[in-house]
Motif scaffolding. Sequence first.
Motif, mmCIF file in Angstrom:
data_model
loop_
_atom_site.group_PDB
_atom_site.id
_atom_site.type_symbol
_atom_site.label_atom_id
_atom_site.label_comp_id
_atom_site.label_asym_id
_atom_site.label_seq_id
_atom_site.Cartn_x
_atom_site.Cartn_y
_atom_site.Cartn_z
ATOM 1 N N ALA A 95 48.192 47.245 33.889
ATOM 2 C CA ALA A 95 48.554 45.849 33.672
ATOM 3 C C ALA A 95 50.010 45.584 34.046
ATOM 4 C CB ALA A 95 48.304 45.453 32.220
ATOM 5 N N GLU A 96 50.906 46.522 33.707
ATOM 6 C CA GLU A 96 52.320 46.330 34.040
ATOM 7 C C GLU A 96 52.541 46.469 35.538
ATOM 8 O OE1 GLU A 96 56.841 47.901 32.965
ATOM 9 O OE2 GLU A 96 55.104 48.876 32.040
ATOM 10 N N LEU A 102 52.802 41.445 41.405
ATOM 11 C CA LEU A 102 52.619 40.015 41.667
ATOM 12 C C LEU A 102 53.930 39.253 41.498
ATOM 13 C CD1 LEU A 102 49.175 39.373 39.932
ATOM 14 C CD2 LEU A 102 49.642 39.724 42.366
ATOM 15 N N ALA A 103 54.728 39.648 40.527
ATOM 16 C CA ALA A 103 56.027 38.995 40.344
ATOM 17 C C ALA A 103 56.917 39.208 41.565
ATOM 18 C CB ALA A 103 56.711 39.532 39.092
ATOM 19 N N ILE A 134 43.613 49.090 37.612
ATOM 20 C CA ILE A 134 44.389 48.145 38.424
ATOM 21 C C ILE A 134 43.500 47.013 38.911
ATOM 22 C CG2 ILE A 134 45.654 47.918 40.600
ATOM 23 C CD1 ILE A 134 46.695 50.784 40.058
ATOM 24 N N ARG A 135 42.286 47.338 39.329
ATOM 25 C CA ARG A 135 41.359 46.300 39.764
ATOM 26 C C ARG A 135 41.074 45.325 38.631
ATOM 27 N NH1 ARG A 135 41.271 44.104 43.469
ATOM 28 N NH2 ARG A 135 40.747 45.775 44.907
ATOM 29 N N ALA A 136 40.858 45.841 37.425
ATOM 30 C CA ALA A 136 40.589 44.974 36.278
ATOM 31 C C ALA A 136 41.803 44.118 35.932
ATOM 32 C CB ALA A 136 40.170 45.821 35.073
ATOM 33 N N ALA A 137 42.995 44.719 35.977
ATOM 34 C CA ALA A 137 44.218 43.974 35.661
ATOM 35 C C ALA A 137 44.464 42.878 36.679
ATOM 36 C CB ALA A 137 45.408 44.928 35.603
ATOM 37 N N ALA A 138 44.183 43.160 37.945
ATOM 38 C CA ALA A 138 44.346 42.146 38.983
ATOM 39 C C ALA A 138 43.360 41.001 38.760
ATOM 40 C CB ALA A 138 44.137 42.761 40.361
ATOM 41 N N GLY A 139 42.127 41.346 38.386
ATOM 42 C CA GLY A 139 41.156 40.301 38.100
ATOM 43 C C GLY A 139 41.596 39.431 36.941
#
Length: 257
Positions: A95-96, A102-103, A134-139
């Motif tokens: 998540a971080e 993205l930031a 990472i895929r889940a966090a991006a979603g």
Amino acid sequence: MTELSRRAAALRALHRTGDPLILPNAWDPGSARAVVAAGFPAVATSSAAVAEALGHADGEATPVAEMFAAVGRIAAAVPVPVTADLERGYGLRPAELVERLLAAGAVGCNLEDSDPRTGRLYDADEQADLLAGIRAAAGAAGVDLVLNARVDVHLRAHGPAEERLAEAVRRAHRYRAAGADSVYPILLADPAQVREFVAEVDAPVNVLARPGAPAPAELAALGVARISYGSGVYAAVRARAAELLATVRAGRDPFGP
């Protein structure tokens, strides 16, 4: 996030089997602008080149904040999608990592499956869990990041030579199932093995351009969808700078005939 989502979709669409995305990896805003000015539709960073340009060694020796700040300066400098080489993620939780990426304005990332410090290959399931996170966090963040999964079997000379391709294919399948968009068997260069890898893996395949590897046109004919130059362009620029400086030190005109 709308603009980031648009750039992520554009980056993903550039991965075409037989018509590969060419990525002469950048290391700062100036080199990124040069990549775009040369007509390339996306920019990739090189962790090794960025690290050296910042005064650090490769292998996750760059402080996390410095690496993401560098990616942010690159992304802000160009109007095209940017994908970042993040080694194995600098120990960040998914998540971080996604939040920082993205930031910074990047919409893709490259993650390797060996420890940058020791060279030890991670268990494929452990690496798949990282990619899935990472895929889940991006979603959850609302941006469909382009996730390039590096396979380090050939880089780390893992196992007997005749077994490496099979292990690379096995890992590629596992990473694809975990949510990777493309797979990157770094240092795989034998044309017959590249062709076999492409045929066995249901995903866009990334190959490293380097001395001894097939030329881009041949890689395209083999079905490759992405070609990276890693730190190669940076190394060539640095070598040329050293030549110019030696000429200056010798009292000659470095820009003369």
